[in-house]
Design a protein around this motif. Structure first.
Motif, PDB file in Angstrom:
ATOM      1  N   LYS A 140      10.903  -4.947   2.982  1.00  0.00           N
ATOM      2  CA  LYS A 140       9.544  -4.439   3.188  1.00  0.00           C
ATOM      3  C   LYS A 140       8.643  -5.632   3.488  1.00  0.00           C
ATOM      4  CE  LYS A 140      10.139  -0.031   1.828  1.00  0.00           C
ATOM      5  NZ  LYS A 140      11.571  -0.099   1.495  1.00  0.00           N
ATOM      6  N   PHE A 151       4.367   0.843  -0.654  1.00  0.00           N
ATOM      7  CA  PHE A 151       5.071  -0.055  -1.575  1.00  0.00           C
ATOM      8  C   PHE A 151       4.081  -0.576  -2.605  1.00  0.00           C
ATOM      9  CE2 PHE A 151       6.464  -4.056  -3.253  1.00  0.00           C
ATOM     10  CZ  PHE A 151       7.830  -3.921  -3.413  1.00  0.00           C
ATOM     11  N   ASN A 166       1.316  -2.865  -0.422  1.00  0.00           N
ATOM     12  CA  ASN A 166       1.281  -2.987   1.029  1.00  0.00           C
ATOM     13  C   ASN A 166      -0.128  -3.408   1.447  1.00  0.00           C
ATOM     14  OD1 ASN A 166       0.876  -1.690   3.901  1.00  0.00           O
ATOM     15  ND2 ASN A 166       3.067  -1.877   3.579  1.00  0.00           N
TER      16      ASN A 166
END
Length: 218
Positions: A85, A116, A131
């Motif tokens: 990620k 996330f 994120n």
């Protein structure tokens, strides 16, 4: 009758990492012999020559030196998934009475638009990784909290570990050893029962992924 070689194997075998280092010729055998000599003499209840200890170390069966490495190779071949990620932010705040309330509000936002995120609370500080699309939300909700550190341009690499990881010691050591040997700096480490996540700079994520894939192929 107990032999010096039996005691040496028992003492060295108490540390699988020492066995690995011996197998790769990374240990000064004379120094190791001096270190374990007193324990051998105590168990035998008589003096032993340093040379005898040195020879016993050198004669440790090849299979014993590499048994732990073999177990790890088999374990890492079972890795079912490695995910990456990117575009993550890392905030660390001083713990306060209001911090937890703001975390609840952040979770409410995230539940409506899954992203996330992870929280890690220590005795004096809390780290929040999200994120970067949540940057405005986080900085608004926590604007009254004391910000200790902020990092950006981060990536997360998550490993789904085989269930055997709960009973096999040294798993994290092998992963972190590979990261260290490849000069990869880890910003944060996050783990659950069967997941292990490493947070690192985005510029290092590709190399780290390649290192893990190589570990899986061994």
């Amino acid at each position: 009758m107990v032999k010096i070689s039996d005691i040496v194997l028992k003492l060295v075998g108490q540390s699988p990492f020492l066995l690995e280092a011996l197998g790769e010729d990374l240990v000064n055998i004379s120094s190791l012999a001096r270190k374990i000599q007193p324990a051998i003499e105590q168990e035998l209840r008589k003096p032993v020559q340093l040379g005898a200890v040195v020879m016993a170390i050198k004669r440790i069966p090849h299979g014993e030196l590499f048994s732990i490495d073999k177990q790890m190779r088999q374990f890492f071949k079972k890795l079912s998934d490695i995910s990456v990620k990117s575009n993550l932010l890392d905030y660390t705040y001083l713990n306060s009475e209001s911090l937890l309330r703001q975390q609840v509000k952040l979770l409410e936002v995230i539940s409506q638009q899954p992203k996330f995120y992870t929280f890690s609370q220590g005795t004096s500080e809390t780290t929040i990784i999200v994120n970067d699309s949540l940057k405005g939300v986080v900085e608004s909700l926590f604007q009254k909290e004391k910000l200790l550190n902020r990092l950006e341009n981060l990536s997360a690499i998550t490993l789904m570990l085989p269930v055997e990881n709960q009973g096999l010691y040294g798993v994290y050591y092998y992963i972190l050893k590979e990261m260290a040997w490849n000069a990869l700096n880890l910003v944060e480490l996050i783990s659950t029962t069967n997941e292990f996540t490493m947070i690192l700079q985005e510029k290092d994520s590709q190399k780290a992924f390649e290192v893990l894939m190589a570990l899986r192929r061994r």
